[in-house]
Design a protein around this motif. Structure first.
Motif: not given
Ligand code: ADP
Length: 250
Positions: A199-218
């Motif tokens: 759940f770590v996102r360094l760029t919250p706004a951008r990740s949210r736009d692009t549908g990131g979950t913060g789980l990819g690298l985990a």
């Protein structure tokens, strides 16, 4: 003589036992806490798409004839997709937390997986995809999981790259070394290790736009660790995964 020695030995043994027990309890406590945090974070993440879906459905209900219903439905579907990805990722991680089994020892050609991913990006993006430094790299393991690992790294690279992504695959001293880099902003040095946490996102706004979950690298870290390899952000936007070569005995 014996009378004096026995309690001394016992004291030592009891001390050792107590220390071992304490260590075990600490570990249990830590695993319990990280599980609790995982559930809390997951619920928090799920709350936002659920709220968005409800909100849009309520607007659609209040204005059934409005021409915006179409737009509302599009947003609902996008949020639904986001939630689907999130649930899939959560299940994948939860399952691998449960499983303590070794991955299969099936030979997997990493070069094939890299070429497939490079090809996908050539079609899906306008970026220049360089995969010229890719040599045969055979490892053993779970092909689907390894493909997922490469996909997640490549997907991030595609999200942040300005114009180019470079894949390299080499073999050295019993290890297959895969590096994926892009020419985007990269990861700040101080965040180099924590980007692999859940759940770590360094760029919250951008990740949210692009549908990131913060789980990819985990997930990347989970797959690599399960295969007895290692993953690092070695500089800026360069990630390096090391896996034992197929011919290495374990
Ligand atoms: P997500 O991409 O879903 O947010 P990840 O676990 O894949 O989650 O990545 C965590 C964070 O690391 C991202 O939010 C982003 O800030 C950063 N990140 C990952 N890959 C890159 C990259 N190639 N370039 C710059 N930042 C990255």
């Amino acid at each position: 003589e014996l009378h004096r020695r026995v309690p001394a030995v016992r004291r030592d043994e009891i001390g050792l036992l107590a220390r071992t027990m304490n260590r075990m309890l600490d570990r249990l406590q830590r695993s319990h806490e990280s599980r609790q945090r995982f559930v809390a974070d997951a619920s928090h993440e799920l709350r936002s798409p659920i709220a968005a879906i409800r909100q849009h459905a309520e607007v659609a209900q209040a204005h059934p004839d409005s021409t915006t219903v179409d737009e509302l439905a599009t947003t609902v579907l996008a949020e639904d997709l986001r939630m689907q990805h999130l649930v899939d990722d959560l299940l994948l991680l939860a399952r691998s937390d449960e499983e303590h089994t070794e991955p299969p020892r099936t030979p997997v050609d990493l070069d094939d997986l890299v070429f497939a991913e490079a090809e996908r990006l050539r079609t899906a993006t306008n970026l220049t995809i360089d995969s010229t430094a890719v040599s045969a790299g055979q490892v053993r393991g779970d092909e689907t999981a390894l493909a997922r690992m490469i996909h997640n790294l490549a997907d991030n690279a595609a999200r942040y790259a300005r114009s180019r992504i470079t894949f390299a695959l080499t073999e050295e001293e019993g290890a297959v070394v895969l590096t994926i880099s892009d020419d985007g902003p990269g990861i700040p040095v101080e965040d180099r290790t924590r980007v692999f946490d859940r759940f770590v996102r360094l760029t919250p706004a951008r990740s949210r736009d692009t549908g990131g979950t913060g789980l990819g690298l985990a997930i990347v870290a989970e797959v690599v660790n399960r295969h007895h390899g290692s993953i690092r952000n070695i500089s800026g936007a360069t990630f390096e995964a090391r896996l034992p070569s197929a011919d290495v005995d374990r």
